[in-house]
Design a protein around this motif. Structure first.
Motif, PDB file in Angstrom:
ATOM      1  N   PRO A 256     -64.838  24.483  94.418  1.00 38.89           N
ATOM      2  CA  PRO A 256     -65.052  25.311  95.610  1.00 38.89           C
ATOM      3  C   PRO A 256     -64.654  24.542  96.874  1.00 38.89           C
ATOM      4  N   VAL A 257     -64.138  25.250  97.869  1.00 36.27           N
ATOM      5  CA  VAL A 257     -63.771  24.604  99.131  1.00 36.27           C
ATOM      6  C   VAL A 257     -64.609  25.120 100.288  1.00 36.27           C
ATOM      7  N   ASP A 258     -65.682  25.840  99.982  1.00 37.11           N
ATOM      8  CA  ASP A 258     -66.583  26.291 101.026  1.00 37.11           C
ATOM      9  C   ASP A 258     -67.973  25.741 100.737  1.00 37.11           C
ATOM     10  N   GLY A 259     -68.802  25.679 101.729  1.00 35.10           N
ATOM     11  CA  GLY A 259     -70.143  25.137 101.542  1.00 35.10           C
ATOM     12  C   GLY A 259     -70.270  23.758 102.128  1.00 35.10           C
ATOM     13  N   ASN A 260     -71.288  23.032 101.711  1.00 33.34           N
ATOM     14  CA  ASN A 260     -71.574  21.706 102.244  1.00 33.34           C
ATOM     15  C   ASN A 260     -70.604  20.664 101.695  1.00 33.34           C
ATOM     16  N   VAL A 261     -70.366  19.627 102.488  1.00 31.06           N
ATOM     17  CA  VAL A 261     -69.520  18.512 102.083  1.00 31.06           C
ATOM     18  C   VAL A 261     -70.321  17.590 101.175  1.00 31.06           C
ATOM     19  N   ILE A 262     -69.704  17.111 100.108  1.00 33.14           N
ATOM     20  CA  ILE A 262     -70.357  16.190  99.180  1.00 33.14           C
ATOM     21  C   ILE A 262     -69.713  14.823  99.352  1.00 33.14           C
ATOM     22  N   THR A 263     -70.537  13.800  99.564  1.00 30.29           N
ATOM     23  CA  THR A 263     -70.035  12.436  99.689  1.00 30.29           C
ATOM     24  C   THR A 263     -70.869  11.517  98.829  1.00 30.29           C
ATOM     25  N   GLY A 264     -70.375  10.317  98.623  1.00 29.06           N
ATOM     26  CA  GLY A 264     -71.133   9.318  97.890  1.00 29.06           C
ATOM     27  C   GLY A 264     -70.665   9.153  96.463  1.00 29.06           C
ATOM     28  N   PRO A 265     -71.523   8.581  95.611  1.00 28.79           N
ATOM     29  CA  PRO A 265     -71.145   8.257  94.224  1.00 28.79           C
ATOM     30  C   PRO A 265     -70.680   9.473  93.418  1.00 28.79           C
ATOM     31  N   ILE A 266     -71.212  10.642  93.717  1.00 24.95           N
ATOM     32  CA  ILE A 266     -70.819  11.829  92.950  1.00 24.95           C
ATOM     33  C   ILE A 266     -69.338  12.138  93.132  1.00 24.95           C
ATOM     34  N   VAL A 267     -68.801  11.830  94.307  1.00 27.68           N
ATOM     35  CA  VAL A 267     -67.386  12.071  94.569  1.00 27.68           C
ATOM     36  C   VAL A 267     -66.531  11.172  93.682  1.00 27.68           C
ATOM     37  N   SER A 268     -66.885   9.902  93.576  1.00 31.56           N
ATOM     38  CA  SER A 268     -66.140   8.973  92.731  1.00 31.56           C
ATOM     39  C   SER A 268     -66.177   9.405  91.280  1.00 31.56           C
ATOM     40  N   ALA A 269     -67.333   9.829  90.807  1.00 28.70           N
ATOM     41  CA  ALA A 269     -67.461  10.276  89.417  1.00 28.70           C
ATOM     42  C   ALA A 269     -66.624  11.517  89.175  1.00 28.70           C
ATOM     43  N   THR A 270     -66.611  12.442  90.127  1.00 27.71           N
ATOM     44  CA  THR A 270     -65.825  13.664  89.987  1.00 27.71           C
ATOM     45  C   THR A 270     -64.338  13.340  89.994  1.00 27.71           C
ATOM     46  N   CYS A 271     -63.902  12.455  90.891  1.00 26.87           N
ATOM     47  CA  CYS A 271     -62.493  12.065  90.937  1.00 26.87           C
ATOM     48  C   CYS A 271     -62.071  11.420  89.625  1.00 26.87           C
ATOM     49  N   GLU A 272     -62.894  10.530  89.123  1.00 22.30           N
ATOM     50  CA  GLU A 272     -62.543   9.860  87.875  1.00 22.30           C
ATOM     51  C   GLU A 272     -62.485  10.854  86.727  1.00 22.30           C
ATOM     52  N   GLN A 273     -63.411  11.793  86.694  1.00 25.58           N
ATOM     53  CA  GLN A 273     -63.441  12.798  85.630  1.00 25.58           C
ATOM     54  C   GLN A 273     -62.221  13.713  85.697  1.00 25.58           C
ATOM     55  N   LEU A 274     -61.882  14.179  86.898  1.00 24.13           N
ATOM     56  CA  LEU A 274     -60.779  15.133  87.038  1.00 24.13           C
ATOM     57  C   LEU A 274     -59.408  14.470  87.070  1.00 24.13           C
TER      58      LEU A 274
END
Length: 49
Positions: free
Chosen positions: A25-43
């Motif tokens: 999704p590109v709408d809603g709140n911005v997500i930052t921190g460790p979850i972003v790194s995990a998502t990048c690595e996964q995708l």
């Protein structure tokens, strides 16, 4: 925006295009921190510096 010059013509990728391809999704709140790194690595298989 960046324009990509291809042998068959020019192409512009928008945030909506990336959202559709990755299913994110590109709408809603911005997500930052460790979850972003995990998502990048996964995708993408790689975490940006």
């Amino acid at each position: 925006m960046d324009t990509f010059h291809l042998p068959c013509g020019e192409c512009i990728f928008t945030l909506d295009d990336v959202s559709l391809q990755l299913g994110l999704p590109v709408d809603g709140n911005v997500i930052t921190g460790p979850i972003v790194s995990a998502t990048c690595e996964q995708l993408l298989g790689k975490v940006p510096n």
